[in-house]
Design a protein around this motif. Structure first.
Motif, PDB file in Angstrom:
ATOM      1  N   PHE A   1    -133.107 -25.900 -46.889  1.00  0.00           N
ATOM      2  CA  PHE A   1    -131.820 -26.415 -46.459  1.00  0.00           C
ATOM      3  C   PHE A   1    -131.989 -27.760 -45.769  1.00  0.00           C
ATOM      4  O   PHE A   1    -133.074 -28.106 -45.303  1.00  0.00           O
ATOM      5  CB  PHE A   1    -131.146 -25.437 -45.489  1.00  0.00           C
ATOM      6  N   SER A   2    -130.894 -28.504 -45.686  1.00  0.00           N
ATOM      7  CA  SER A   2    -130.893 -29.754 -44.944  1.00  0.00           C
ATOM      8  C   SER A   2    -131.101 -29.451 -43.457  1.00  0.00           C
ATOM      9  O   SER A   2    -130.934 -28.304 -43.014  1.00  0.00           O
ATOM     10  CB  SER A   2    -129.558 -30.469 -45.153  1.00  0.00           C
ATOM     11  N   PRO A   3    -131.458 -30.462 -42.656  1.00  0.00           N
ATOM     12  CA  PRO A   3    -131.736 -30.192 -41.243  1.00  0.00           C
ATOM     13  C   PRO A   3    -130.588 -29.527 -40.492  1.00  0.00           C
ATOM     14  O   PRO A   3    -130.827 -28.618 -39.693  1.00  0.00           O
ATOM     15  CB  PRO A   3    -132.040 -31.595 -40.691  1.00  0.00           C
ATOM     16  N   TYR A   4    -129.338 -29.935 -40.730  1.00  0.00           N
ATOM     17  CA  TYR A   4    -128.246 -29.323 -39.970  1.00  0.00           C
ATOM     18  C   TYR A   4    -128.012 -27.887 -40.409  1.00  0.00           C
ATOM     19  O   TYR A   4    -127.638 -27.027 -39.598  1.00  0.00           O
ATOM     20  CB  TYR A   4    -126.969 -30.162 -40.037  1.00  0.00           C
ATOM     21  N   LEU A   5    -128.257 -27.571 -41.683  1.00  0.00           N
ATOM     22  CA  LEU A   5    -128.127 -26.186 -42.122  1.00  0.00           C
ATOM     23  C   LEU A   5    -129.260 -25.334 -41.564  1.00  0.00           C
ATOM     24  O   LEU A   5    -129.037 -24.186 -41.150  1.00  0.00           O
ATOM     25  CB  LEU A   5    -128.109 -26.116 -43.645  1.00  0.00           C
ATOM     26  N   THR A   6    -130.462 -25.875 -41.549  1.00  0.00           N
ATOM     27  CA  THR A   6    -131.594 -25.144 -40.981  1.00  0.00           C
ATOM     28  C   THR A   6    -131.356 -24.854 -39.506  1.00  0.00           C
ATOM     29  O   THR A   6    -131.629 -23.743 -39.024  1.00  0.00           O
ATOM     30  CB  THR A   6    -132.892 -25.940 -41.167  1.00  0.00           C
TER      31      THR A   6
ATOM     32  N   ALA B   1    -128.828 -22.053 -39.253  1.00  0.00           N
ATOM     33  CA  ALA B   1    -129.450 -20.777 -39.591  1.00  0.00           C
ATOM     34  C   ALA B   1    -130.316 -20.271 -38.445  1.00  0.00           C
ATOM     35  O   ALA B   1    -130.250 -19.087 -38.071  1.00  0.00           O
ATOM     36  CB  ALA B   1    -130.271 -20.911 -40.866  1.00  0.00           C
ATOM     37  N   ASP B   2    -131.135 -21.157 -37.867  1.00  0.00           N
ATOM     38  CA  ASP B   2    -132.003 -20.756 -36.763  1.00  0.00           C
ATOM     39  C   ASP B   2    -131.187 -20.278 -35.561  1.00  0.00           C
ATOM     40  O   ASP B   2    -131.556 -19.298 -34.890  1.00  0.00           O
ATOM     41  CB  ASP B   2    -132.897 -21.920 -36.346  1.00  0.00           C
ATOM     42  N   ALA B   3    -130.074 -20.972 -35.282  1.00  0.00           N
ATOM     43  CA  ALA B   3    -129.246 -20.597 -34.140  1.00  0.00           C
ATOM     44  C   ALA B   3    -128.637 -19.212 -34.334  1.00  0.00           C
ATOM     45  O   ALA B   3    -128.593 -18.397 -33.396  1.00  0.00           O
ATOM     46  CB  ALA B   3    -128.146 -21.644 -33.932  1.00  0.00           C
ATOM     47  N   TYR B   4    -128.176 -18.923 -35.547  1.00  0.00           N
ATOM     48  CA  TYR B   4    -127.596 -17.596 -35.791  1.00  0.00           C
ATOM     49  C   TYR B   4    -128.669 -16.517 -35.875  1.00  0.00           C
ATOM     50  O   TYR B   4    -128.433 -15.367 -35.461  1.00  0.00           O
ATOM     51  CB  TYR B   4    -126.728 -17.626 -37.047  1.00  0.00           C
ATOM     52  N   ASP B   5    -129.838 -16.858 -36.377  1.00  0.00           N
ATOM     53  CA  ASP B   5    -130.941 -15.889 -36.349  1.00  0.00           C
ATOM     54  C   ASP B   5    -131.214 -15.426 -34.919  1.00  0.00           C
ATOM     55  O   ASP B   5    -131.478 -14.239 -34.670  1.00  0.00           O
ATOM     56  CB  ASP B   5    -132.212 -16.520 -36.915  1.00  0.00           C
TER      57      ASP B   5
ATOM     58  N   GLY C   1    -120.755 -17.689 -46.221  1.00  0.00           N
ATOM     59  CA  GLY C   1    -120.968 -17.684 -44.786  1.00  0.00           C
ATOM     60  C   GLY C   1    -120.602 -16.321 -44.226  1.00  0.00           C
ATOM     61  O   GLY C   1    -119.800 -16.195 -43.308  1.00  0.00           O
ATOM     62  N   CYS C   2    -121.217 -15.278 -44.773  1.00  0.00           N
ATOM     63  CA  CYS C   2    -120.760 -13.901 -44.524  1.00  0.00           C
ATOM     64  C   CYS C   2    -121.256 -13.321 -43.219  1.00  0.00           C
ATOM     65  O   CYS C   2    -120.776 -12.259 -42.795  1.00  0.00           O
ATOM     66  CB  CYS C   2    -121.185 -13.001 -45.676  1.00  0.00           C
ATOM     67  N   GLY C   3    -122.230 -13.962 -42.554  1.00  0.00           N
ATOM     68  CA  GLY C   3    -122.729 -13.392 -41.314  1.00  0.00           C
ATOM     69  C   GLY C   3    -123.217 -11.965 -41.523  1.00  0.00           C
ATOM     70  O   GLY C   3    -123.900 -11.653 -42.499  1.00  0.00           O
TER      71      GLY C   3
ATOM     72  N   LEU D   1    -126.612 -18.427 -44.576  1.00  0.00           N
ATOM     73  CA  LEU D   1    -127.825 -19.179 -44.293  1.00  0.00           C
ATOM     74  C   LEU D   1    -128.857 -18.370 -43.525  1.00  0.00           C
ATOM     75  O   LEU D   1    -130.055 -18.606 -43.651  1.00  0.00           O
ATOM     76  CB  LEU D   1    -127.473 -20.405 -43.440  1.00  0.00           C
ATOM     77  N   SER D   2    -128.398 -17.437 -42.694  1.00  0.00           N
ATOM     78  CA  SER D   2    -129.246 -16.774 -41.720  1.00  0.00           C
ATOM     79  C   SER D   2    -129.901 -15.522 -42.291  1.00  0.00           C
ATOM     80  O   SER D   2    -129.219 -14.529 -42.566  1.00  0.00           O
ATOM     81  CB  SER D   2    -128.415 -16.393 -40.485  1.00  0.00           C
ATOM     82  N   PRO D   3    -131.226 -15.506 -42.449  1.00  0.00           N
ATOM     83  CA  PRO D   3    -131.880 -14.292 -42.929  1.00  0.00           C
ATOM     84  C   PRO D   3    -131.652 -13.092 -42.015  1.00  0.00           C
ATOM     85  O   PRO D   3    -131.520 -11.962 -42.496  1.00  0.00           O
ATOM     86  CB  PRO D   3    -133.364 -14.691 -42.966  1.00  0.00           C
ATOM     87  N   ALA D   4    -131.585 -13.313 -40.702  1.00  0.00           N
ATOM     88  CA  ALA D   4    -131.362 -12.204 -39.778  1.00  0.00           C
ATOM     89  C   ALA D   4    -129.975 -11.606 -39.986  1.00  0.00           C
ATOM     90  O   ALA D   4    -129.794 -10.376 -39.926  1.00  0.00           O
ATOM     91  CB  ALA D   4    -131.542 -12.663 -38.339  1.00  0.00           C
TER      92      ALA D   4
END
Length: 217
Positions: free
Chosen positions: A4-9, A12-16, A59-61, A81-84
């Protein structure tokens, strides 16, 4: 996993990092939101009326909205985006399909979907980066397919960045979002603005759009 682009990464990290807490907070959130449920019901009715096509929640969370779409009679799957978040969605709803991915590059063929739900997910896209997402929504939707957006509305002002608790986010004037969609061959079906509840900060916006059918030759 896709790159993913930096803002998407960063998103994703923040929601993980808050996935379990976030899932607990939103799991039953629709129970107290009758106006939101009404917009979702209209979306589902229109998609069902057009025929048996698949629907994606982009963006299903943790998957609670994808499950709600299923309960409304839709063949729905979720992308996030978030694997978690996807891990939680798969655990909570093992009968449904969930994939790690970006709503800017949905892994389906052109025109495959009957509907697309983006429920408070476009809020995390920096405004200059948002138009290509509407192009992707147009690509994946069949002619006549429906798009429903949920977002924080800027209450008559310009696009505003705000202090979202998880990741950078933006409030949008409803007319500006509708115009972005119109540029990608969407026509407006309806809109709803809901004033914030006592424990909410901002007005909520909901836009229901339809991808235009191909012109007759």
């Amino acid at each position: 996993m896709a790159e993913f682009s930096p803002y998407l990464t960063a998103t994703a990290d923040a929601y993980d990092a808050v996935a379990d807490l976030y899932a607990d907070l939103v799991r039953d959130s629709l129970d107290r939101l009758p106006l939101d449920r009404a917009m979702l019901a209209v979306f589902a009715e229109l998609v069902r009326a057009a025929g048996p096509r698949v629907v994606v929640e982009a963006g299903c969370g943790p998957g609670y909205m994808t499950a709600h779409l299923r309960d409304l009679g839709l063949d729905a799957f979720g992308v996030d985006l978030s694997p978690a978040m996807i891990d939680i969605a798969r655990k909570d709803h093992p009968d449904l399909r969930f994939e790690v991915g970006s709503m800017g590059a949905i892994d389906v063929a052109d025109g495959e979907l009957g509907g697309l739900l983006s429920w408070y997910s476009v809020i995390h896209i920096p405004p200059p980066e948002l138009p290509p997402y509407f192009a992707e929504f147009r690509r994946v939707l069949a002619p006549g397919g429906h798009l429903l957006l949920g977002f924080f509305e800027s209450e008559g002002g310009p696009v505003l960045e705000f202090d979202h608790k998880v990741a950078p986010a933006y409030r949008w004037p409803i007319d500006e979002l509708a115009e972005l969609a119109r540029k990608e061959e969407f026509v407006e079906v309806g809109r709803m603005l809901r004033e914030p509840l006592e424990d909410e900060r901002f007005r909520r916006g909901h836009l229901l759009m339809r991808r235009q059918a191909a012109a007759a030759s």
